[in-house]
Scaffold this active site. Structure first.
Site, mmCIF file in Angstrom:
data_model
loop_
_atom_site.group_PDB
_atom_site.id
_atom_site.type_symbol
_atom_site.label_atom_id
_atom_site.label_comp_id
_atom_site.label_asym_id
_atom_site.label_seq_id
_atom_site.Cartn_x
_atom_site.Cartn_y
_atom_site.Cartn_z
ATOM 1 N N CYS A 1 51.185 0.790 4.552
ATOM 2 C CA CYS A 1 51.280 -0.672 4.295
ATOM 3 C C CYS A 1 52.319 -1.122 3.659
ATOM 4 O O CYS A 1 53.024 -2.098 3.567
ATOM 5 C CB CYS A 1 49.847 -1.062 3.932
ATOM 6 S SG CYS A 1 48.731 -0.715 5.356
ATOM 7 N N TYR B 1 39.516 -10.413 4.964
ATOM 8 C CA TYR B 1 38.458 -10.079 6.133
ATOM 9 C C TYR B 1 37.178 -11.008 5.968
ATOM 10 O O TYR B 1 36.854 -11.617 4.906
ATOM 11 C CB TYR B 1 37.918 -8.608 6.093
ATOM 12 C CG TYR B 1 39.026 -7.544 6.263
ATOM 13 C CD1 TYR B 1 39.226 -7.459 7.644
ATOM 14 C CD2 TYR B 1 39.903 -6.785 5.303
ATOM 15 C CE1 TYR B 1 40.250 -6.755 8.034
ATOM 16 C CE2 TYR B 1 40.812 -5.926 5.624
ATOM 17 C CZ TYR B 1 41.001 -6.212 7.127
ATOM 18 O OH TYR B 1 42.083 -4.963 7.387
ATOM 19 N N ARG C 1 53.686 -4.757 4.706
ATOM 20 C CA ARG C 1 53.574 -5.207 6.120
ATOM 21 C C ARG C 1 52.379 -5.982 6.167
ATOM 22 O O ARG C 1 52.019 -6.937 6.992
ATOM 23 C CB ARG C 1 53.892 -4.386 7.154
ATOM 24 C CG ARG C 1 52.747 -3.105 7.170
ATOM 25 C CD ARG C 1 52.847 -2.370 8.473
ATOM 26 N NE ARG C 1 51.769 -1.253 8.459
ATOM 27 C CZ ARG C 1 50.445 -1.512 8.709
ATOM 28 N NH1 ARG C 1 49.978 -2.477 9.043
ATOM 29 N NH2 ARG C 1 49.505 -0.569 8.320
HETATM 30 N N1 MHF Z 1 40.738 -2.307 4.888
HETATM 31 C C1 MHF Z 1 41.554 -1.505 3.818
HETATM 32 N N2 MHF Z 1 42.004 -1.916 2.605
HETATM 33 C C2 MHF Z 1 42.710 -1.256 1.809
HETATM 34 O O1 MHF Z 1 42.700 -1.856 0.727
HETATM 35 C C3 MHF Z 1 43.072 0.027 2.505
HETATM 36 C C4 MHF Z 1 42.787 0.409 3.670
HETATM 37 N N3 MHF Z 1 41.823 -0.233 4.299
HETATM 38 N N4 MHF Z 1 42.967 1.637 3.989
HETATM 39 C C5 MHF Z 1 43.608 2.590 3.171
HETATM 40 C C6 MHF Z 1 43.552 2.292 1.828
HETATM 41 C C7 MHF Z 1 42.527 2.735 0.749
HETATM 42 N N5 MHF Z 1 42.693 1.568 -0.435
HETATM 43 C C8 MHF Z 1 41.544 1.335 -0.886
HETATM 44 C C9 MHF Z 1 40.266 1.589 -0.633
HETATM 45 C C10 MHF Z 1 39.319 1.045 -1.398
HETATM 46 C C11 MHF Z 1 39.383 0.491 -2.510
HETATM 47 C C12 MHF Z 1 38.461 0.126 -3.537
HETATM 48 O O2 MHF Z 1 37.116 0.603 -3.149
HETATM 49 N N6 MHF Z 1 38.428 -0.514 -4.356
HETATM 50 C C13 MHF Z 1 37.486 -0.992 -5.463
HETATM 51 C C14 MHF Z 1 36.989 0.137 -6.442
HETATM 52 C C15 MHF Z 1 37.950 0.970 -6.859
HETATM 53 C C16 MHF Z 1 37.496 1.877 -7.995
HETATM 54 O O3 MHF Z 1 37.001 1.365 -9.020
HETATM 55 O O4 MHF Z 1 38.215 2.825 -8.096
HETATM 56 C C17 MHF Z 1 37.654 -2.366 -5.729
HETATM 57 O O5 MHF Z 1 36.823 -3.043 -6.324
HETATM 58 O O6 MHF Z 1 38.879 -2.630 -5.946
HETATM 59 C C18 MHF Z 1 40.775 0.286 -2.931
HETATM 60 C C19 MHF Z 1 41.658 0.470 -2.145
HETATM 61 C C20 MHF Z 1 43.831 0.891 0.011
HETATM 62 N N7 MHF Z 1 43.745 1.013 1.358
HETATM 63 O O1 LIG Z 2 47.958 0.364 0.104
HETATM 64 C C1 LIG Z 2 47.386 -0.217 1.041
HETATM 65 C C2 LIG Z 2 46.825 0.392 2.169
HETATM 66 C C3 LIG Z 2 46.132 -0.425 3.042
HETATM 67 N N1 LIG Z 2 46.000 -1.922 2.812
HETATM 68 C C4 LIG Z 2 45.164 -2.396 4.003
HETATM 69 C C5 LIG Z 2 45.750 -3.596 4.817
HETATM 70 C C6 LIG Z 2 44.966 -3.537 5.978
HETATM 71 O O2 LIG Z 2 43.894 -4.255 5.703
HETATM 72 C C7 LIG Z 2 44.724 -2.103 6.231
HETATM 73 C C8 LIG Z 2 45.466 -1.495 7.152
HETATM 74 O O3 LIG Z 2 45.273 -1.921 8.702
HETATM 75 P P1 LIG Z 2 46.398 -2.211 9.793
HETATM 76 O O4 LIG Z 2 45.723 -2.586 10.791
HETATM 77 O O5 LIG Z 2 47.329 -0.754 9.811
HETATM 78 O O6 LIG Z 2 47.337 -3.216 8.945
HETATM 79 O O7 LIG Z 2 44.593 -1.641 4.928
HETATM 80 C C9 LIG Z 2 46.397 -2.474 1.809
HETATM 81 O O8 LIG Z 2 46.047 -3.639 1.682
HETATM 82 N N2 LIG Z 2 46.855 -1.708 0.744
#
Ligand code: MHF
Ligand SMILES: O=c1ccn([C@H]2C[C@H](O)[C@@H](COP(=O)(O)O)O2)c(=O)[nH]1
Length: 276
Positions: A156, A219, A176
Site C-alpha cells: 500500500c 470503511y 496507493r
Molecule cells: N484493512 C486493512 N487496514 C490496514 O491498515 C492494513 C490491512 N488491511 N492489511 C495489512 C496491514 C495490517 N495493518 C494493520 C492492522 C491492524 C492494525 C491495528 O489493529 N491497529 C490497532 C492497534 C494496534 C496495536 O495496539 O498494536 C489500532 O488501534 O491502531 C494496524 C495496522 C495495516 N494494514
Molecule cells: O500499510 C498499510 C497496509 C494496508 N493498508 C490498507 C489499505 C486498504 O484498506 C487495505 C489494502 O486493500 P487493497 O484492496 O489492496 O487496497 O489495507 C493501509 O492502510 N496501510
C-alpha cells in the site's frame, strides 16, 4: 489544534460529506463475511516539516507508535516478509490474516522480501552518500515480477523519493491505498522514523515529509468511530520523536533507540473491525 488532528478532522468530514462509495470491494469483514465497503477521496497530500517539530500523529485516539516503527525495521532492516520474525522478534500480530498460501509463514514476495531481492535499502544509502544531489533516489516496492512470484497483499505504502536539500533530507511517500482511520498515522509515523534513520546514516537532518495518498478511505463499519473522533477535543501537546543521538549506522538502530516524548492522547481507545 495540532496539525495532524486538524488534517484528520478535515479529512473525515470531507469523506463523510463528499466521498465516493465503492462497489464490489475486494475486502470483507471476517465476523460475517460481509463485503467491506468504503467511502473514499483521492489525491490527498499531507506535508509535515520534521525540522520544525511537525509530526503526523493525532491525539484523538492513542496511536501504536512502537509497533509502527517495529514494522518498518522488519521491512527495511530485517528485509524479510516472515511472519515468524514479525511475531517472535517484534511481537506484532497484525499481519497474520494476510499469510501467503504460496509461501506459508510469510506475507509472500512483498515488502521486506522485495527490499532484499532488489537490494533497495543498501542501494539507497549508497547512492545518497555518493551523489547527494542526485534526483533518482527512489525506493519502489511496486515490483510486478515479485507479484508473479507469490500471492499476497500488494504493498500500500510503496514508494519513497529522497531529496537532499543542504543539511536536510526530505522524503515523500506515495501510498496507493490508505485505511486512514486505522493505519494513516501508523504509516505516517513509521516513515518519519525511516526518514530519521536514513538522514542520520547519511550525516543529514530530517527535513520535510510528504505523504501522498491516492485512495484515502473509511470503511463503513468505522463511520461511527470517525464521527466520535471528529467530536473529540484535541489535546494541546507537542510530541517529539527522538532518535538516540549516539548511533549513526542505519542497521544498528533498534526500537529502544526511539523515544516519543510529550505525546498525550484521548482515551478510551476505539475498536475497529478490520477489513481483510
Ligand atoms: N484493512 C486493512 N487496514 C490496514 O491498515 C492494513 C490491512 N488491511 N492489511 C495489512 C496491514 C495490517 N495493518 C494493520 C492492522 C491492524 C492494525 C491495528 O489493529 N491497529 C490497532 C492497534 C494496534 C496495536 O495496539 O498494536 C489500532 O488501534 O491502531 C494496524 C495496522 C495495516 N494494514
Ligand atoms: O500499510 C498499510 C497496509 C494496508 N493498508 C490498507 C489499505 C486498504 O484498506 C487495505 C489494502 O486493500 P487493497 O484492496 O489492496 O487496497 O489495507 C493501509 O492502510 N496501510
Amino acid at each position: 489544534m495540532n496539525k495532524a488532528d486538524k488534517i484528520f478532522k478535515e479529512t473525515m468530514i470531507k469523506i463523510l460529506e463528499e466521498g465516493t462509495k465503492d462497489e464490489g470491494p475486494r475486502p470483507y469483514y471476517p465476523s460475517d463475511n460481509a463485503p467491506a465497503h468504503s467511502t473514499f477521496i483521492t489525491h490527498q497530500v499531507h506535508t509535515y516539516d520534521i525540522s520544525k517539530g511537525e509530526l503526523p500523529i493525532i491525539t484523538l485516539r492513542p496511536i501504536a507508535i512502537k509497533n509502527a516503527i517495529k514494522e518498518i525495521l522488519w521491512i527495511y532492516q530485517d528485509q524479510t516478509s516472515s511472519l515468524d520474525i514479525l511475531k517472535n522478534k517484534y511481537n506484532i500480530h497484525w499481519w497474520d490474516e494476510w499469510e501467503s498460501k504460496d509461501r506459508p509463514g510469510t506475507i509472500g514476495q512483498r515488502y521486506g522480501a522485495t527490499v532484499k531481492k532488489h537490494n533497495l535499502m543498501n542501494n539507497l544509502l549508497d547512492e545518497i552518500k555518493k551523489n547527494p544531489y542526485g534526483r533518482r533516489h527512489i525506493m519502489n516496492l511496486w515490483q510486478e515480477e515479485d507479484f508473479k512470484e507469490t500471492d499476497g497483499l500488494k504493498p500500500c505504502a510503496y514508494e519513497t523519493i529522497w531529496t537532499v536539500r543542504g543539511d536536510y533530507l526530505d522524503m515523500s511517500l506515495t501510498q496507493r491505498s490508505s485505511d486512514f482511520i486505522v493505519a494513516g498515522h501508523i504509516n505516517g509515523m513509521q516513515y518519519v522514523a525511516l526518514l530519521m534513520m536514513v538522514a542520520r546514516h547519511c550525516g543529514l537532518k530530517p527535513g520535510k515529509f510528504t505523504h501522498y495518498i491516492i485512495n484515502l478511505h473509511l470503511y463503513d463499519r468505522h463511520e461511527d468511530n470517525a464521527k466520535l473522533m471528529i467530536e473529540r477535543e484535541s489535546i494541546d501537546c507537542e510530541p517529539k520523536l527522538i532518535l538516540n543521538p549516539e548511533k549513526t549506522d542505519f542497521y544498528s538502530f533498534t526500537i529502544d533507540d526511539f523515544e516519543l516524548v510529550g505525546y498525550e492522547s484521548v482515551k478510551p481507545q476505539l475498536k475497529f473491525e478490520l477489513a481483510i
